[in-house]
Design a protein around this motif. Structure first.
Motif, PDB file in Angstrom:
ATOM      1  N   TYR A 161     -16.513  23.874  43.464  1.00  0.00           N
ATOM      2  CA  TYR A 161     -17.445  23.858  42.329  1.00  0.00           C
ATOM      3  C   TYR A 161     -18.188  22.531  42.330  1.00  0.00           C
ATOM      4  O   TYR A 161     -17.582  21.467  42.243  1.00  0.00           O
ATOM      5  N   THR A 162     -19.486  22.598  42.457  1.00  0.00           N
ATOM      6  CA  THR A 162     -20.283  21.380  42.624  1.00  0.00           C
ATOM      7  C   THR A 162     -20.787  20.904  41.260  1.00  0.00           C
ATOM      8  O   THR A 162     -20.985  21.715  40.358  1.00  0.00           O
ATOM      9  N   PRO A 163     -20.990  19.619  41.105  1.00  0.00           N
ATOM     10  CA  PRO A 163     -21.485  19.096  39.821  1.00  0.00           C
ATOM     11  C   PRO A 163     -22.743  19.830  39.363  1.00  0.00           C
ATOM     12  O   PRO A 163     -23.720  19.913  40.084  1.00  0.00           O
ATOM     13  N   HIS A 164     -22.664  20.389  38.170  1.00  0.00           N
ATOM     14  CA  HIS A 164     -23.735  21.256  37.676  1.00  0.00           C
ATOM     15  C   HIS A 164     -25.033  20.475  37.445  1.00  0.00           C
ATOM     16  O   HIS A 164     -25.048  19.466  36.764  1.00  0.00           O
ATOM     17  N   TYR A 190     -20.665  19.822  51.327  1.00  0.00           N
ATOM     18  CA  TYR A 190     -19.955  21.083  51.143  1.00  0.00           C
ATOM     19  C   TYR A 190     -20.178  22.000  52.332  1.00  0.00           C
ATOM     20  O   TYR A 190     -19.281  22.745  52.732  1.00  0.00           O
ATOM     21  N   LEU A 191     -21.396  21.948  52.859  1.00  0.00           N
ATOM     22  CA  LEU A 191     -21.717  22.877  53.940  1.00  0.00           C
ATOM     23  C   LEU A 191     -20.796  22.670  55.130  1.00  0.00           C
ATOM     24  O   LEU A 191     -20.371  23.621  55.784  1.00  0.00           O
ATOM     25  N   GLY A 192     -20.462  21.414  55.384  1.00  0.00           N
ATOM     26  CA  GLY A 192     -19.550  21.120  56.490  1.00  0.00           C
ATOM     27  C   GLY A 192     -18.229  21.839  56.295  1.00  0.00           C
ATOM     28  O   GLY A 192     -17.719  22.491  57.212  1.00  0.00           O
ATOM     29  N   ARG A 193     -17.696  21.759  55.096  1.00  0.00           N
ATOM     30  CA  ARG A 193     -16.400  22.391  54.823  1.00  0.00           C
ATOM     31  C   ARG A 193     -16.481  23.900  54.916  1.00  0.00           C
ATOM     32  O   ARG A 193     -15.585  24.550  55.440  1.00  0.00           O
ATOM     33  N   ILE A 194     -17.572  24.437  54.359  1.00  0.00           N
ATOM     34  CA  ILE A 194     -17.689  25.894  54.356  1.00  0.00           C
ATOM     35  C   ILE A 194     -17.768  26.412  55.790  1.00  0.00           C
ATOM     36  O   ILE A 194     -17.107  27.381  56.162  1.00  0.00           O
ATOM     37  N   LYS A 195     -18.567  25.713  56.578  1.00  0.00           N
ATOM     38  CA  LYS A 195     -18.745  26.144  57.964  1.00  0.00           C
ATOM     39  C   LYS A 195     -17.410  26.185  58.692  1.00  0.00           C
ATOM     40  O   LYS A 195     -17.130  27.092  59.457  1.00  0.00           O
ATOM     41  N   GLY A 242     -16.080  11.482  48.852  1.00  0.00           N
ATOM     42  CA  GLY A 242     -15.428  11.934  47.620  1.00  0.00           C
ATOM     43  C   GLY A 242     -15.564  13.436  47.478  1.00  0.00           C
ATOM     44  O   GLY A 242     -14.619  14.149  47.156  1.00  0.00           O
ATOM     45  N   LYS A 243     -16.763  13.958  47.788  1.00  0.00           N
ATOM     46  CA  LYS A 243     -16.985  15.394  47.661  1.00  0.00           C
ATOM     47  C   LYS A 243     -16.166  16.159  48.679  1.00  0.00           C
ATOM     48  O   LYS A 243     -15.745  17.287  48.446  1.00  0.00           O
ATOM     49  N   VAL A 244     -15.945  15.542  49.839  1.00  0.00           N
ATOM     50  CA  VAL A 244     -15.186  16.235  50.874  1.00  0.00           C
ATOM     51  C   VAL A 244     -13.696  16.235  50.541  1.00  0.00           C
ATOM     52  O   VAL A 244     -13.036  17.263  50.614  1.00  0.00           O
ATOM     53  N   PHE A 245     -13.203  15.085  50.141  1.00  0.00           N
ATOM     54  CA  PHE A 245     -11.749  14.981  49.963  1.00  0.00           C
ATOM     55  C   PHE A 245     -11.269  15.278  48.541  1.00  0.00           C
ATOM     56  O   PHE A 245     -10.184  15.793  48.353  1.00  0.00           O
ATOM     57  N   PHE A 246     -12.052  14.894  47.552  1.00  0.00           N
ATOM     58  CA  PHE A 246     -11.627  15.151  46.164  1.00  0.00           C
ATOM     59  C   PHE A 246     -12.728  15.891  45.429  1.00  0.00           C
ATOM     60  O   PHE A 246     -13.327  15.353  44.501  1.00  0.00           O
ATOM     61  N   GLU A 292     -12.868  18.022  43.199  1.00  0.00           N
ATOM     62  CA  GLU A 292     -12.772  18.195  41.731  1.00  0.00           C
ATOM     63  C   GLU A 292     -13.313  16.960  41.016  1.00  0.00           C
ATOM     64  O   GLU A 292     -13.744  17.011  39.871  1.00  0.00           O
ATOM     65  N   LEU A 293     -13.235  15.825  41.708  1.00  0.00           N
ATOM     66  CA  LEU A 293     -13.652  14.586  41.056  1.00  0.00           C
ATOM     67  C   LEU A 293     -15.088  14.216  41.405  1.00  0.00           C
ATOM     68  O   LEU A 293     -15.549  13.132  41.091  1.00  0.00           O
ATOM     69  N   ALA A 294     -15.787  15.155  42.073  1.00  0.00           N
ATOM     70  CA  ALA A 294     -17.114  14.820  42.591  1.00  0.00           C
ATOM     71  C   ALA A 294     -18.008  14.164  41.552  1.00  0.00           C
ATOM     72  O   ALA A 294     -18.785  13.266  41.866  1.00  0.00           O
ATOM     73  N   LEU A 295     -17.871  14.640  40.307  1.00  0.00           N
ATOM     74  CA  LEU A 295     -18.781  14.140  39.280  1.00  0.00           C
ATOM     75  C   LEU A 295     -18.548  12.679  38.962  1.00  0.00           C
ATOM     76  O   LEU A 295     -19.442  11.984  38.500  1.00  0.00           O
ATOM     77  N   ILE A 296     -17.336  12.239  39.133  1.00  0.00           N
ATOM     78  CA  ILE A 296     -17.065  10.908  38.607  1.00  0.00           C
ATOM     79  C   ILE A 296     -16.805   9.849  39.669  1.00  0.00           C
ATOM     80  O   ILE A 296     -16.726   8.677  39.345  1.00  0.00           O
ATOM     81  N   THR A 297     -16.715  10.265  40.933  1.00  0.00           N
ATOM     82  CA  THR A 297     -16.350   9.245  41.924  1.00  0.00           C
ATOM     83  C   THR A 297     -17.275   8.037  41.905  1.00  0.00           C
ATOM     84  O   THR A 297     -16.806   6.905  41.878  1.00  0.00           O
ATOM     85  N   ILE A 298     -18.580   8.277  41.914  1.00  0.00           N
ATOM     86  CA  ILE A 298     -19.444   7.101  42.012  1.00  0.00           C
ATOM     87  C   ILE A 298     -19.418   6.276  40.739  1.00  0.00           C
ATOM     88  O   ILE A 298     -19.492   5.053  40.791  1.00  0.00           O
ATOM     89  N   TYR A 299     -19.270   6.955  39.609  1.00  0.00           N
ATOM     90  CA  TYR A 299     -19.191   6.164  38.375  1.00  0.00           C
ATOM     91  C   TYR A 299     -17.933   5.315  38.385  1.00  0.00           C
ATOM     92  O   TYR A 299     -17.958   4.138  38.012  1.00  0.00           O
ATOM     93  N   ALA A 300     -16.848   5.927  38.807  1.00  0.00           N
ATOM     94  CA  ALA A 300     -15.609   5.173  38.838  1.00  0.00           C
ATOM     95  C   ALA A 300     -15.742   4.013  39.809  1.00  0.00           C
ATOM     96  O   ALA A 300     -15.322   2.885  39.512  1.00  0.00           O
ATOM     97  N   ALA A 301     -16.364   4.277  40.950  1.00  0.00           N
ATOM     98  CA  ALA A 301     -16.531   3.200  41.926  1.00  0.00           C
ATOM     99  C   ALA A 301     -17.331   2.060  41.308  1.00  0.00           C
ATOM    100  O   ALA A 301     -16.967   0.883  41.426  1.00  0.00           O
ATOM    101  N   MET A 302     -18.405   2.413  40.631  1.00  0.00           N
ATOM    102  CA  MET A 302     -19.227   1.356  40.036  1.00  0.00           C
ATOM    103  C   MET A 302     -18.445   0.593  38.982  1.00  0.00           C
ATOM    104  O   MET A 302     -18.468  -0.641  38.955  1.00  0.00           O
ATOM    105  N   ALA A 303     -17.762   1.330  38.106  1.00  0.00           N
ATOM    106  CA  ALA A 303     -17.038   0.654  37.036  1.00  0.00           C
ATOM    107  C   ALA A 303     -16.028  -0.322  37.634  1.00  0.00           C
ATOM    108  O   ALA A 303     -15.925  -1.473  37.201  1.00  0.00           O
ATOM    109  N   LEU A 304     -15.319   0.123  38.664  1.00  0.00           N
ATOM    110  CA  LEU A 304     -14.321  -0.761  39.269  1.00  0.00           C
ATOM    111  C   LEU A 304     -14.982  -2.004  39.867  1.00  0.00           C
ATOM    112  O   LEU A 304     -14.523  -3.126  39.654  1.00  0.00           O
ATOM    113  N   ILE A 305     -16.061  -1.791  40.580  1.00  0.00           N
ATOM    114  CA  ILE A 305     -16.718  -2.938  41.204  1.00  0.00           C
ATOM    115  C   ILE A 305     -17.185  -3.930  40.144  1.00  0.00           C
ATOM    116  O   ILE A 305     -16.996  -5.133  40.266  1.00  0.00           O
TER     117      ILE A 305
END
Ligand SMILES: Nc1ncnc2c1ncn2[C@@H]1O[C@H](COP(=O)(O)OP(=O)(O)OP(=O)(O)O)[C@@H](O)[C@H]1O
Ligand SMILES: Nc1ncnc2c1ncn2[C@@H]1O[C@H](COP(=O)(O)OP(=O)(O)OP(=O)(O)O)[C@@H](O)[C@H]1O
Ligand SMILES: [Mg+2]
Ligand SMILES: [Mg+2]
Lengths: 318, 371, 246, 283, 235
Positions: B176-179, B188-193, D252-256, D258-271
């Protein structure tokens, strides 16, 4: 960032005028005007909390809507899931806002200027994203079914009573913030905004002062959030989006940063204009944008500055 | 004495990024009203537009204004589900008939259903459920789910998932990608592929739909799996931008422009004549909303004094619209309609949606609704 | 003994700004520190006041080690400084500047309710300070509208508003006209009867008339210390610092 | 898959770099909080779209869209930004917010509310095979554009007097004038350059991410994050910030996910908590 | 008679509504140094700023070799050969020392000032050459500021309290440099609280009090009757 000079008397005069017009509108308005009035009062609370933070402490928060969200969601959850009395919910929301605000403040106040703006933005967006995807908080659809308190035998679900209730809260918050503004803490915040290094070397605990005021501001924003949830009967993640904080900042700049009553005036004017413009044309944002630019170019200290000028003009011509 | 106008309040986004949908719905609704010259039994039809800005709180305020200040007879609209849910309690408590012209959240006609809420668009379940067995039958054994991370996205995926799994299919991964924040689907495409699924099942709208389709194409996703999903992903609104990248997509939707009924041909002709483009499924929903309003008001001879009666009348209407026969399910007040499974194919005028299959009279189960 | 610096050293990168400086200062003594530009005088002040931390050595203040204390804690113990370049609250009037400074020493800085303008004890104290630094006429001027010399006076005023037991003055008279310099000298003389003062100055007349004891720093080394007379007669100081007029 | 992800991250980083470098110049060097930077990016994309539609040549768009936004920036400077140079940043925020509003509606009025896209130029239409993985060539081109801009700017800002003169003009315009620097002119050109770079970013990424109203706000936040994390005013900061955010976001999008929305914000806040002035602050 | 380098007549300047300069007159001849004396807040700095138009004068005339300077944009003034060394020293703190010197555009004539030459007379700047400028000591800042002004190869320097914060030895050194510059026919308008230095350098003295020129004349006259000026300067 320059806060406007304080003119305590004018500040109070303006506030009284605003309150009187609110009472007038409430008496003669219809259902919808009362609703609009309520909404404006809540926004005014939010604007004042931002105004205090930015005007006094020089902390521009682009994530302050997070505290609106915290107030609103805690009210919703306390009411829906725990069946707590709505009035108590609001009180608890204030306490929760105060505590979270203070703790967050303690960590972030060491940043300054744009860095502070961005770190608040980051926190706000993280909260928003969390609310947006969290099932317990209702995800993107939010939570509905929130009711307003019954106080002293009056059911505040009746719009007339609710807007009076809000007005009383507004007066209390105003009195509180006005007192804090003039208090040693308020002046120290002013001093910190202008030259924090010097306050440190005079022995002032800059960090404590700043995080305390962040907490105070958060508590007020949280109150506003709680009331907003009760006004609408529902809460959704949009309430904590950063653009809401941005709109809050717009209100206080238009009103005149640092003048409290100016913040309220800003909330009134921006909100009403936005509402009316959006009925007029689909490209109302263009009109609003043009308005902002005019304010920046011609009203140096916002509407407050205009009023100040007007007052001086009257005095001179007497 | 001069009769008062029949006021229809339109609660739609007219500004910002989703304004296009508000525009489509309103355009087509006007088309439906034009057919009766904006007049029913001597009363003029008046449309009052209110810009929701795609925000529930703003929408609620506008709804209050429409109901209390403007005194509208019927409320129609809402693109977003959260907006529909936000105004739900208000319309029910004020007994204002509310025609949902797009928002698809299942609960609107399930747990939160009401006799004052009539949905002529769809429920998220209704659209996606038929695709499960169909794809399984088509030879797809494993699928990867991908959509935006919000209520509608999740509902659509779970609808498909439930019927697909029931038909023996297997979901090998979901994401589920950020809306409304995802511009780059690369990660995502890499993973799906590399998931090895037979198909990816997606739901996107707007810019995200365009970007997903184009990027999937540029990464050669179609070379390794079938790209399928809810039909909005290749809506006629987005195809002109997606161009060839959309070819081969298999989707399901309650409407495609290539339906060859006289109602649809006539509707498309009129729409193109007036607005210069092909009407989308959103426009069709707007048109049908208009038609229903007209029919209901006609049978009441323009008398709207009894709101309860009006709501009842609205839910009794059945019409044949551009998307086929429509009736309102008396159990839920959700529309019963055909579903079209299509593939994007090339034609002389660029990519078009070719109907592969038609599933008739699809309903939403409406669990938990009591009207 | 109020403060004793023991083997203080500090370097910025390869630049050894202070090398093993040890100084002990008695209560109510007025001490001068002189030395060429860049000798490390201001750095030493910053280390004492806590805005910089030394690399080695320690500071004993009133018999307690204050090495780890932050700037504001040291200030609350009574170490106060005026800066070499003005550090004022620019949007405030002279009066407000001093009142904010006083609010710290009165320990009311965090108080929430009673207005600062209504606290008579602070106001009285502020007037006293304004008078001491000769700013009575300018009480309602915004501090950024003052001329440079007047701002210097306010700078010193803020430092003493903090009710210090150790006052660090970094070139208090730089840029002041003779008249104002005389006033400051008079003022510091008076202050040094109840505070311990350390002054950095390049105006030798000022130093000679104020300091009982003078330390001379050069490139981070303490090269000389003695009474004003000894300094006047020192060839070394003459050569390294004062220069010989041809 | 790993190579694809690294290239993705690199491509995203370079996009961010193109965007943030213009902002970092305007914001870090000129101290103008230009929130309308995203709007200029959007306009770059739209103007590119129009040029491409009329001429059917992506390359014309690629060259002229940045020029057009630079000219637009120059006009904005002359009529607006000139007057808010040294005012309180909050008023700059309000003014540029006004421009955002105006930009959004103007785009809708001129180009309609539909989402558009620019087709990838013929030259890059076919994916390329890198170590057994197909990767879109156009994305490689984006990386190349980023690197080129980096090199040119590095030369101009760090190796010539220009960079120093810009900083001097902002730092203390009075002293700079006393040294014979025409601060007004310098700031004018700098601002226009920053706007041009925003436009360049817009037209460069349009074939990947499309053209639509609202694209400005999304990148605005991202760009601000990069600038702040890197440290305003520093070219090196913009580069490091872009790489950091680009890689954190992609992986972040590849490995986590679910957290995609917040990874960069968290990274910035930490930095920012550990480096309150960004990584390479000029200030 | 040769035209004076600078001739200011009846200069008036306002800050907002407050009338700061209410009639300033001065004349400087080639190779001369005019010392401008007065109390703190008398308007000395404002006078210098008005001459280079950093503060816009409201009326009066400013002639530089007979050429009108009034309303010339500030950035053009250095190219005529005038520069100001401000009292806050105007160090560009975000630049390195090297950049502070290099941004000054100068024609590289042999006789002219260039980086090597200024470093020769201010050797203590050499060790800080690549440093950022915000941590320079006060004296180093003052030297840099003067060095930078010389790089413009001016004909007239406006010096605002150049000895402020400098060690006596450096003051002597600066005095020497300034004497040499005067000998090279440079003209100086000097604002200085250090009376000794002022008198050593100046050939003429102008006393201002509360924004008005109270006295103007030869140094010797001034020194002889110092007591007369008690009201406007303290001695
Ligand atoms: N934060 C810093 N980083 C690097 N170098 C510094 C820093 N602060 C000071 N310095 C250097 O340390 C040396 C001593 O500086 P300091 O300000 O203590 O001199 P000073 O004796 O006060 O001189 P002055 O009389 O000119 O004020 C100088 O060479 C200065 O450039
Ligand atoms: N920006 C300003 N706004 C209003 N008044 C100002 C401003 N700057 C200076 N003044 C006032 O103008 C008067 C003259 O100031 P100026 O700086 O010219 O004095 P000065 O002779 O240089 O004094 P000093 O020796 O202390 O530097 C002072 O009374 C000062 O308060
Ligand atoms: Mg020093
Ligand atoms: Mg001066």
């Amino acid at each position: 960032m320059n806060a406007v000079q304080y003119d305590k008397k004018l500040r109070l005069q303006l506030f009284i005028i605003l309150c009187c017009s609110a009472i007038f509108v409430n008496i003669f308005g219809d259902y919808f005007t009362r609703f609009l009035l309520s909404e404006i009062i809540i926004l005014s609370l939010f604007a004042m909390s931002l105004d205090f933070l930015a005007g006094r402490g020089g902390m521009i928060s682009l994530g302050h809507a997070m505290f609106l969200g915290i107030g609103a969601y805690s009210t919703a959850i306390l009411f829906i899931n725990f069946n707590i009395d709505p009035f108590l919910c609001s009180l608890l929301a204030v306490v929760i806002g105060l505590i979270i605000g203070y703790l967050i403040g303690f960590i972030i106040v060491k940043t300054d200027g744009i860095f502070f703006i961005m770190i608040t933005l980051a926190l706000g967006e993280m909260f928003h994203s969390w609310a947006y995807t969290n099932d317990f908080l209702g995800g993107s659809d939010g939570i509905s079914g929130i009711l307003r308190p019954k106080l002293l035998g009056m059911d505040l679900n009746e719009p007339l009573f609710f807007s009076y209730y809000l007005l009383i809260l507004l007066i209390l918050v105003y009195a509180f913030l006005a007192a804090v503004t003039d208090s040693p803490l308020g002046r120290n915040l002013d001093a910190i905004r202008q030259n924090s290094g010097r306050v440190l070397s005079l022995g002032g605990s800059v960090k404590l002062y700043k995080s305390a005021s962040f907490g105070i501001s958060a508590a007020i924003a949280s109150l506003a959030g709680s009331l907003y949830a009760q006004l609408n009967g529902f809460v959704s993640p949009e309430i904590s989006h950063w653009t809401v904080s941005g709109e809050g900042l717009i209100m206080i700049i238009v009103g005149g940063i640092g003048s409290l009553s100016g913040a309220i005036l800003g909330a009134v004017v921006v909100h009403i204009i936005q509402h009316e413009f959006s009925k007029l044309v689909d490209w109302w944002m263009l009109l609003m944008g043009g308005g902002f630019i005019l304010v920046v170019l011609f009203l140096k200290e916002g509407l407050w500055g205009l009023i100040l000028k007007f007052k001086n003009y009257i005095i001179e011509n007497k | 004495s001069k009769a008062e106008n029949l006021k229809i309040g339109m609660l739609l986004p007219y500004s910002g990024a989703v304004a296009i949908i508000g525009e489509e719905i309103t355009n087509a609704l006007e088309l439906a009203f034009e057919e009766v010259n904006y007049e029913i039994s001597g009363r003029k039809l008046e449309i009052i537009r209110a810009d929701t800005e795609y925000k529930p709180n703003i929408a609620l305020k506008k709804a209050r204004e429409l109901i209390f200040s403007k005194k509208v007879d019927i409320l129609a609209g809402t693109v977003s589900s959260s907006v529909a849910l936000a105004v739900r309690d208000l319309v029910v408590s004020t007994k204002t008939p509310f025609i949902v012209a797009n928002a698809g959240a299942n609960q609107i006609t399930r747990k939160k259903c009401s006799k004052y809420i009539i949905r002529v668009s769809f429920s998220n379940y209704q659209i996606n459920a038929p695709m499960g067995p169909w794809l399984a039958n088509y030879g797809i054994k494993t699928a990867f789910l991908l959509s935006a991370n919000y209520a509608a996205g999740k509902e659509q995926m779970s609808a498909f998932k439930s019927t697909f799994e029931a038909s023996g299919g297997k979901i090998v991964g979901e994401e589920y990608t950020p809306h409304r924040k995802t511009k780059d689907f690369g990660p995502y495409l890499g993973r799906i592929k590399s998931s090895g699924a037979d198909a990816v099942y997606v739901f996107y709208a707007g810019g995200e739909a365009i970007n997903f389709i184009k990027q999937a194409h540029s990464f050669g996703l179609a070379d390794v799996m079938k790209i399928t999903g809810a039909g909005w992903t290749t809506s006629p609104l987005f195809i002109p931008a997606q161009k060839k990248a959309a070819l081969g997509f298999i989707g399901i939707l309650n409407y495609v422009p290539s339906i060859e009924t006289k109602e649809n041909l006539e509707f498309q002709r009129a729409y193109k004549e007036k607005f210069g483009r092909i009407a989308s499924e959103f426009a069709v929903q707007g048109y049908d909303t208009g038609k229903m309003i007209v029919e209901a008001l006609k049978s009441l001879s323009g008398d709207t004094s009894n709101k309860e009666l009006l709501a009842e009348e609205l839910s009794k209407v059945s019409i044949i619209g551009p998307r086929g026969p429509l009736t309102i399910d008396p159990k839920t007040n959700n529309v019963i309609q055909n579903m079209y499974i299509f593939e994007v194919v090339n034609s002389a005028n660029g990519p078009v949606l070719k109907i592969l299959d038609k599933i008739e009279a699809v309903k939403d189960p409406g669990t938990g609704c009591s009207l | 003994m109020i403060i004793s610096l023991q083997n203080i050293s500090k370097s910025f990168g390869a630049n050894n700004v202070l090398k093993n400086i040890s100084i002990a200062i008695d209560k109510k003594e007025c001490v001068g520190i002189i030395g060429p530009n860049g000798a490390g005088k201001s750095t030493l002040f910053k280390i004492i006041s806590g805005s910089l931390f030394q690399d080695g050595g320690s500071i004993i203040f009133n018999d307690a080690n204050i090495d780890k204390l932050s700037i504001e804690k040291r200030s609350r113990l009574g170490i106060s400084q005026s800066f070499q370049s003005n550090s004022l609250f620019n949007e405030m009037t002279v009066k407000e500047n001093i009142m904010v400074a006083c609010s710290q020493s009165f320990k009311v800085g965090w108080e929430l309710f009673k207005s600062l303008d209504k606290r008579t004890n602070i106001i009285t104290k502020s007037y006293e300070i304004a008078e001491e630094v000769g700013l009575t006429e300018y009480l309602d001027f915004r501090s950024d509208n003052l001329s440079y010399g007047l701002q210097r006076q306010l700078e010193v005023g803020l430092a003493i508003a903090n009710n210090p037991s150790l006052l660090l003055l970094d070139e208090p008279t730089a840029g002041m006209s003779n008249e104002e310099t005389k006033n400051i000298v008079k003022m510091v003389k008076k202050l040094s009867t109840y505070y311990t003062t350390i002054i950095v100055e390049h105006d030798m007349d000022v130093i000679y008339s104020l300091a009982k004891k003078i330390y001379v720093l050069d490139s981070g080394d303490l090269i000389f210390d003695g009474t004003p007379n000894e300094v006047k007669n020192s060839k070394l100081v003459q050569e390294r610092y004062i220069g010989i007029k041809q | 898959m790993f190579i694809t992800e690294i290239l993705n991250a690199l491509q995203f980083s370079m996009t961010l770099f193109l965007l943030s470098v213009g902002l970092t110049i305007v914001f870090g060097l000129m101290k103008i909080v230009n929130l309308a930077h995203g709007t200029l990016y959007m306009l770059g994309a739209y103007i590119g779209l129009s040029i491409w539609t009329f001429s059917d040549s992506f390359w014309l768009a690629f060259v002229f869209a940045p020029i057009a936004t630079a000219i637009l920036g120059a006009l904005l400077y002359k009529v607006l930004f000139k007057f808010i140079q040294r005012v309180d940043p909050m008023r700059q925020v309000l003014l540029t917010f006004g421009l955002i509003y105006i930009g959004l509606d103007s785009v809708r009025l001129i180009w309609g509310s539909m989402s558009h896209s620019i087709t990838t130029p013929e030259l890059f239409s076919n994916p390329i095979n890198i170590f057994g993985e197909t990767y879109p060539t156009y994305r490689l081109f984006v990386i190349l554009v980023g690197i080129t801009v980096l090199l040119i700017l590095y030369f101009v800002l760090e190796k010539t007097k220009m960079g120093a003169m810009v900083r001097a003009s902002v730092d203390d315009h009075e002293t700079s004038q006393m040294l014979g620097i025409n601060t007004e002119k310098i700031l004018f050109y700098t601002f226009s350059l920053g706007c041009g770079l925003a436009g360049l970013a817009g037209v460069t990424v349009a074939p990947i991410v499309g053209v639509e109203a609202g694209m400005d706000m999304e990148v605005l936040v991202l760009t601000l994050i990069v600038v702040v994390v890197g440290g305003p005013g520093s070219l090196k900061g913009a580069l490091i910030g872009s790489l950091l955010i680009g890689f954190v976001d992609t992986f972040g999008k590849v490995f986590f996910p679910e957290l995609a929305l917040i990874t960069i914000y968290a990274a910035m806040a930490l930095i920012l908590i550990f480096k309150p002035g960004g990584m390479y602050s000029r200030l | 008679m040769t035209t004076p380098v600078l001739e200011v007549k009846d200069l008036n300047t306002h800050y907002g509504k407050s009338h700061i300069l209410q009639g300033i007159n001065l004349t400087i001849n080639r190779g001369n140094c005019l010392a401008l004396l007065g109390r703190n807040g008398a308007g000395k700095t404002t006078t210098l700023r008005s001459i280079v138009n950093l503060t816009k004068p409201s009326s009066g005339t400013i002639k530089y070799f007979g050429k009108n300077l009034l309303n010339q944009p500030s950035y053009k003034i250095p190219s005529y050969g005038i520069t100001l060394v401000p009292e806050n020293r105007g160090i560009l703190k975000t630049l390195t020392l090297e950049e502070n010197l290099k941004i000054v555009s100068n024609k590289n004539d042999k006789d002219n000032w260039n980086i090597e030459k200024v470093l020769e007379i201010f050797p203590s700047l050499k060790s800080k050459y690549y440093n950022n400028c915000f941590d320079l000591s006060g004296g180093e800042q003052q030297m840099l500021s003067l060095a930078r002004a010389l790089m413009l190869n001016p004909k007239l320097i406006l010096l605002d309290e150049p000895s402020q914060g400098l060690a006596p030895k450096i003051v002597l050194q600066i005095e020497k440099v300034l004497h040499k510059l005067l000998a090279d026919n440079l003209s100086i308008l000097l604002v200085e609280q250090n009376l000794k230095l002022a008198i050593s350098l100046a050939s003429h003295v102008s006393v201002i009090g509360k924004g008005i020129t109270r006295w103007e004349g030869e140094k010797l006259d001034f020194v002889k009757n110092v007591d007369k000026h008690k009201e406007w300067i303290s001695v």
